[in-house]
Design a protein around this motif. Structure first.
Motif, PDB file in Angstrom:
ATOM      1  N   UNK A  29       0.866  -1.181   0.000  1.00  0.00           N
ATOM      2  CA  UNK A  29       0.000   0.000   0.000  1.00  0.00           C
ATOM      3  C   UNK A  29       0.902   1.230   0.000  1.00  0.00           C
ATOM      4  N   UNK A  30       0.738   2.100  -1.001  1.00  0.00           N
ATOM      5  CA  UNK A  30       1.664   3.215  -1.222  1.00  0.00           C
ATOM      6  C   UNK A  30       0.890   4.519  -1.347  1.00  0.00           C
ATOM      7  N   UNK A  31       1.449   5.581  -0.735  1.00  0.00           N
ATOM      8  CA  UNK A  31       0.994   6.950  -0.999  1.00  0.00           C
ATOM      9  C   UNK A  31       2.043   7.609  -1.868  1.00  0.00           C
ATOM     10  N   UNK A  32       1.602   8.194  -3.000  1.00  0.00           N
ATOM     11  CA  UNK A  32       2.574   8.712  -3.948  1.00  0.00           C
ATOM     12  C   UNK A  32       2.111  10.045  -4.518  1.00  0.00           C
ATOM     13  N   UNK A  33       3.082  10.903  -4.791  1.00  0.00           N
ATOM     14  CA  UNK A  33       2.808  12.163  -5.477  1.00  0.00           C
ATOM     15  C   UNK A  33       2.288  11.833  -6.875  1.00  0.00           C
ATOM     16  N   UNK A  34       1.196  12.451  -7.335  1.00  0.00           N
ATOM     17  CA  UNK A  34       0.657  12.147  -8.668  1.00  0.00           C
ATOM     18  C   UNK A  34       1.687  12.272  -9.785  1.00  0.00           C
ATOM     19  N   UNK A  35       2.654  13.190  -9.612  1.00  0.00           N
ATOM     20  CA  UNK A  35       3.670  13.374 -10.645  1.00  0.00           C
ATOM     21  C   UNK A  35       4.589  12.164 -10.777  1.00  0.00           C
ATOM     22  N   UNK A  36       4.633  11.317  -9.750  1.00  0.00           N
ATOM     23  CA  UNK A  36       5.492  10.136  -9.779  1.00  0.00           C
ATOM     24  C   UNK A  36       4.705   8.837  -9.944  1.00  0.00           C
ATOM     25  N   UNK A  37       3.421   8.968 -10.213  1.00  0.00           N
ATOM     26  CA  UNK A  37       2.584   7.769 -10.330  1.00  0.00           C
ATOM     27  C   UNK A  37       3.120   6.816 -11.392  1.00  0.00           C
ATOM     28  N   UNK A  38       3.438   7.342 -12.584  1.00  0.00           N
ATOM     29  CA  UNK A  38       3.878   6.481 -13.674  1.00  0.00           C
ATOM     30  C   UNK A  38       5.194   5.791 -13.354  1.00  0.00           C
ATOM     31  N   UNK A  39       6.059   6.483 -12.593  1.00  0.00           N
ATOM     32  CA  UNK A  39       7.319   5.847 -12.203  1.00  0.00           C
ATOM     33  C   UNK A  39       7.049   4.613 -11.341  1.00  0.00           C
ATOM     34  N   UNK A  40       6.052   4.714 -10.470  1.00  0.00           N
ATOM     35  CA  UNK A  40       5.707   3.587  -9.609  1.00  0.00           C
ATOM     36  C   UNK A  40       5.032   2.482 -10.407  1.00  0.00           C
ATOM     37  N   UNK A  41       4.025   2.864 -11.185  1.00  0.00           N
ATOM     38  CA  UNK A  41       3.239   1.875 -11.916  1.00  0.00           C
ATOM     39  C   UNK A  41       4.079   1.130 -12.942  1.00  0.00           C
ATOM     40  N   UNK A  42       5.019   1.818 -13.578  1.00  0.00           N
ATOM     41  CA  UNK A  42       5.828   1.181 -14.626  1.00  0.00           C
ATOM     42  C   UNK A  42       6.736   0.095 -14.075  1.00  0.00           C
ATOM     43  N   UNK A  43       7.037   0.137 -12.775  1.00  0.00           N
ATOM     44  CA  UNK A  43       7.901  -0.876 -12.185  1.00  0.00           C
ATOM     45  C   UNK A  43       7.118  -1.993 -11.509  1.00  0.00           C
ATOM     46  N   UNK A  44       5.833  -1.779 -11.237  1.00  0.00           N
ATOM     47  CA  UNK A  44       5.019  -2.773 -10.533  1.00  0.00           C
ATOM     48  C   UNK A  44       4.499  -3.828 -11.497  1.00  0.00           C
ATOM     49  N   UNK A  63      -7.744   8.682  -4.522  1.00  0.00           N
ATOM     50  CA  UNK A  63      -7.076   9.941  -4.178  1.00  0.00           C
ATOM     51  C   UNK A  63      -7.325  10.281  -2.718  1.00  0.00           C
ATOM     52  N   UNK A  64      -6.276  10.715  -2.018  1.00  0.00           N
ATOM     53  CA  UNK A  64      -6.406  11.195  -0.641  1.00  0.00           C
ATOM     54  C   UNK A  64      -6.822  12.669  -0.647  1.00  0.00           C
ATOM     55  N   UNK A  65      -7.372  13.167   0.474  1.00  0.00           N
ATOM     56  CA  UNK A  65      -7.802  14.570   0.531  1.00  0.00           C
ATOM     57  C   UNK A  65      -6.693  15.575   0.216  1.00  0.00           C
ATOM     58  N   UNK A  66      -5.430  15.219   0.504  1.00  0.00           N
ATOM     59  CA  UNK A  66      -4.327  16.155   0.254  1.00  0.00           C
ATOM     60  C   UNK A  66      -3.828  16.113  -1.190  1.00  0.00           C
ATOM     61  N   UNK A  67      -4.469  15.320  -2.026  1.00  0.00           N
ATOM     62  CA  UNK A  67      -4.097  15.273  -3.429  1.00  0.00           C
ATOM     63  C   UNK A  67      -3.184  14.122  -3.789  1.00  0.00           C
ATOM     64  N   UNK A  68      -2.582  13.495  -2.799  1.00  0.00           N
ATOM     65  CA  UNK A  68      -1.723  12.348  -3.100  1.00  0.00           C
ATOM     66  C   UNK A  68      -2.591  11.135  -3.463  1.00  0.00           C
ATOM     67  N   UNK A  69      -1.979  10.190  -4.160  1.00  0.00           N
ATOM     68  CA  UNK A  69      -2.690   8.991  -4.575  1.00  0.00           C
ATOM     69  C   UNK A  69      -2.330   7.833  -3.653  1.00  0.00           C
TER      70      UNK A  69
END
Length: 324
Positions: free
Chosen positions: A245-260, A268-274
């Motif tokens: 379970x990961x909280x990630x900055x939206x700008x880095x989402x693709x970096x995370x998803x591309x490796x998973x 989405x969390x209330x603060x904008x993070x995913x």
């Protein structure tokens, strides 16, 4: 792409007649050695190109050379050229056939459209070798003789005998019933069954292959896309995979998803993070992927991963906390 360069080379010879290797190299922005290799490839593909020696010598096409492909309009031919610029043909051992086919496509165009076709390589780039972050695509090299044997068995519907080196195992001979070939991110796979069970073999691990005369035991029709999705699902749910379970900055989402391996859920969390639930190959893979994100990503669970990342960060901080 070499295939597009071969097209341009033939068009230069058609339009301007005899040209020296140095002139062709300058026009194509390659070395003369590359030009000579391309000339050899054209000859092997059946293009009647010949050399004239002497002070004013060079390379030329036999008079009246023209291919026999008709009926294509400009957009149809360009669509084939774009499709041909993908590297799947190289993975399946069809590179030389692709080059020959692309030459025929261009030659089938009206004279007024040939310059446009020749510029396809300059204006349209499909699947470059590196992405915007300079991460290089790794293309696995498989001998053409092996790929050709596998391809023949797949298309003919014959059984296939392969000498296969599975990860961490001694190579063994296996007899399989081939279903189809798939290329994903420059890696080729053979989908098959063995004794009735689904099997997926990586082409780069096939050390030798032999098409057998016996017919393969397989259905007459296949939905290869669906079969690949099913194999992928089996792969993601097997082995030592871990879910994080990961909280990630939206700008880095693709970096995370591309490796998973897979994304199981996302919100989405209330603060904008995913907040994503993702699957990795094993614990080491999960730790490496989260470490790449730095403070842009936070592993919320499992606890062992949080502890491992904290200990690694502490070790780095201790290393740089003392003067050199």
């Amino acid at each position: 792409m070499r295939a597009n360069r071969l097209v341009s080379l033939v068009l230069l010879l058609r339009q301007r007649g005899r040209l020296s290797a140095a002139t062709l190299a300058r026009e194509l922005e390659v070395s003369t050695r590359t030009v000579l290799r391309d000339i050899e490839a054209l000859s092997a593909a059946g293009v009647p190109v010949y050399a004239e020696r002497g002070r004013y010598g060079g390379f030329a096409l036999l008079p009246g050379f023209q291919t026999q492909l008709t009926g294509l309009n400009n957009d149809e031919a360009l669509a084939l050229l774009v499709a041909g610029s993908r590297r799947g043909a190289q993975v399946f051992g069809l590179g030389s056939a692709l080059a020959s086919a692309m030459l025929k496509v261009v030659d089938a165009l009206p004279e007024s459209h040939r310059d446009t076709a020749a510029g396809v390589a300059e204006r349209l780039l499909i699947d470059p070798e590196t992405d915007l972050l300079s991460r290089r695509t790794v293309t696995e090299e498989v001998p053409d003789t092996i790929v050709a044997e596998v391809r023949r068995a797949v298309l003919a519907g014959h059984k296939l005998r392969i000498h296969y080196e599975a990860t961490g195992q001694v190579p063994q001979w296996r007899t399989v019933d081939p279903i189809g070939l798939v290329t994903v991110r420059e890696q080729g796979y053979l989908l098959a069954t063995r004794s009735g069970a689904d099997r997926t073999y990586r082409l780069s691990r096939v050390l030798a292959a032999e098409e057998l005369p016996e017919p393969a035991q397989r259905a007459d029709r296949v939905d290869l896309d669906r079969a690949w999705q099913e194999r992928s699902a089996q792969f993601r749910t097997g082995g030592d995979h871990v879910t994080v379970l990961v909280r990630v900055d939206p700008a880095r989402r693709e970096d995370l998803v591309s490796t998973a391996l897979a994304v199981r859920s996302e919100e989405a969390d209330p603060d904008g993070r995913l907040r994503l639930e993702v699957t990795f190959q094993d614990p080491r893979h999960a730790e490496w992927a989260l470490w790449q994100l730095g403070t842009d990503g936070e592993a919320l669970a499992p606890q062992w991963l949080r502890t491992s990342l904290r200990d690694r960060a502490a070790a780095i901080a201790a290393c740089y906390g003392t003067s050199a």
